[in-house]
Structures are given as structure tokens and as C-alpha cells.
Motif scaffolding. Structure first.
Motif, PDB file in Angstrom:
ATOM      1  N   VAL A  82      -5.366 -14.287  -4.884  1.00 20.01           N
ATOM      2  CA  VAL A  82      -6.761 -13.854  -4.968  1.00 20.01           C
ATOM      3  C   VAL A  82      -6.828 -12.845  -6.115  1.00 20.01           C
ATOM      4  O   VAL A  82      -7.341 -11.747  -6.001  1.00 20.01           O
ATOM      5  N   CYS A  83      -6.289 -13.254  -7.238  1.00 21.12           N
ATOM      6  CA  CYS A  83      -6.101 -12.363  -8.382  1.00 21.12           C
ATOM      7  C   CYS A  83      -7.418 -11.855  -8.970  1.00 21.12           C
ATOM      8  O   CYS A  83      -7.434 -10.843  -9.664  1.00 21.12           O
ATOM      9  N   SER A  84      -8.507 -12.525  -8.677  1.00 24.36           N
ATOM     10  CA  SER A  84      -9.801 -12.064  -9.174  1.00 24.36           C
ATOM     11  C   SER A  84     -10.306 -10.849  -8.413  1.00 24.36           C
ATOM     12  O   SER A  84     -11.246 -10.191  -8.856  1.00 24.36           O
ATOM     13  N   ARG A  85      -9.663 -10.511  -7.264  1.00 20.96           N
ATOM     14  CA  ARG A  85     -10.093  -9.375  -6.455  1.00 20.96           C
ATOM     15  C   ARG A  85      -8.895  -8.555  -5.968  1.00 20.96           C
ATOM     16  O   ARG A  85      -8.677  -8.425  -4.769  1.00 20.96           O
ATOM     17  N   PRO A  86      -8.108  -7.995  -6.887  1.00 24.76           N
ATOM     18  CA  PRO A  86      -6.976  -7.180  -6.432  1.00 24.76           C
ATOM     19  C   PRO A  86      -7.479  -5.863  -5.853  1.00 24.76           C
ATOM     20  O   PRO A  86      -8.524  -5.376  -6.275  1.00 24.76           O
TER      21      PRO A  86
END
Length: 104
Positions: free
Chosen positions: A40-44
Motif C-alpha cells: 500500500v505504498c501510496s499511503r505509507p
């Protein structure tokens, strides 16, 4: 025996480890662990909560400033027989970081 697991993405540029270090003490039966990439790299930073027979949760965009709210979540989650937290207001900003709740 640990029944509840709170996983924090350990590959989010060091922010996951910072969050884990800031959480502090958790209730008995709740384990905190750094996990491999949760994709979920768009929301670390990504945080997941799961326990057998309970709803699972996935949060994104969580930071060290949310550490106290994450500890509150762990307490509420551990105390909820089915994992469903009816009133999320005590979680402050963390409640707006919820990506999804998966039924048991």
C-alpha cells in the motif's frame, strides 16, 4: 499466548520503525511486529490488525503522531469480542486512515 497481531509496514522508509517505537506498551495478548511490504505504498505507513475469529483492519497514512491512537485502537480491538469497534471517535485522526475492515 498472543492472540492479536498489529503489523506495521517495516519497509516504509524507516517511518514504520519510528511508528512502532513510538507506540509504547500494548495490552496483554497484543503483539506489535514490523512486517514486510504490505503493498500500500501510496499511503505509507500501513498498519494491519488481525486476530482469529475477528474482523481485520487495514490503515494507511499512519505516522508516529498517531502512536497513542494506535495503542487505543489495540485496547479497543482486544476488548471487542468480534473485533468490530462501534465508536471510532477515541481513535482521533487514525479513524480517517482506515482503508478497510474485513469481516471475520
Amino acid at each position: 499466548m498472543t492472540r492479536h497481531v498489529i503489523s506495521i509496514c517495516g519497509e516504509c522508509e524507516g517511518a514504520g520503525a519510528a511508528l512502532a517505537g513510538a507506540v509504547g506498551a500494548l495490552p496483554e495478548g497484543v503483539a506489535l511486529r514490523l512486517a514486510p511490504c504490505m503493498n500500500v505504498c501510496s499511503r505509507p505507513v500501513t498498519v494491519a490488525a488481525r486476530a482469529e475469529g475477528k474482523a481485520a483492519y487495514l490503515f494507511g497514512g499512519v505516522g508516529p503522531a498517531d502512536a497513542a491512537a494506535l495503542a487505543t485502537f489495540a485496547r479497543l480491538y482486544a476488548g471487542a469480542p468480534d473485533g468490530m469497534i462501534a465508536d471510532a471517535r477515541p481513535l482521533g485522526r487514525l479513524r480517517f486512515c482506515l482503508i478497510g475492515r474485513i469481516p471475520a
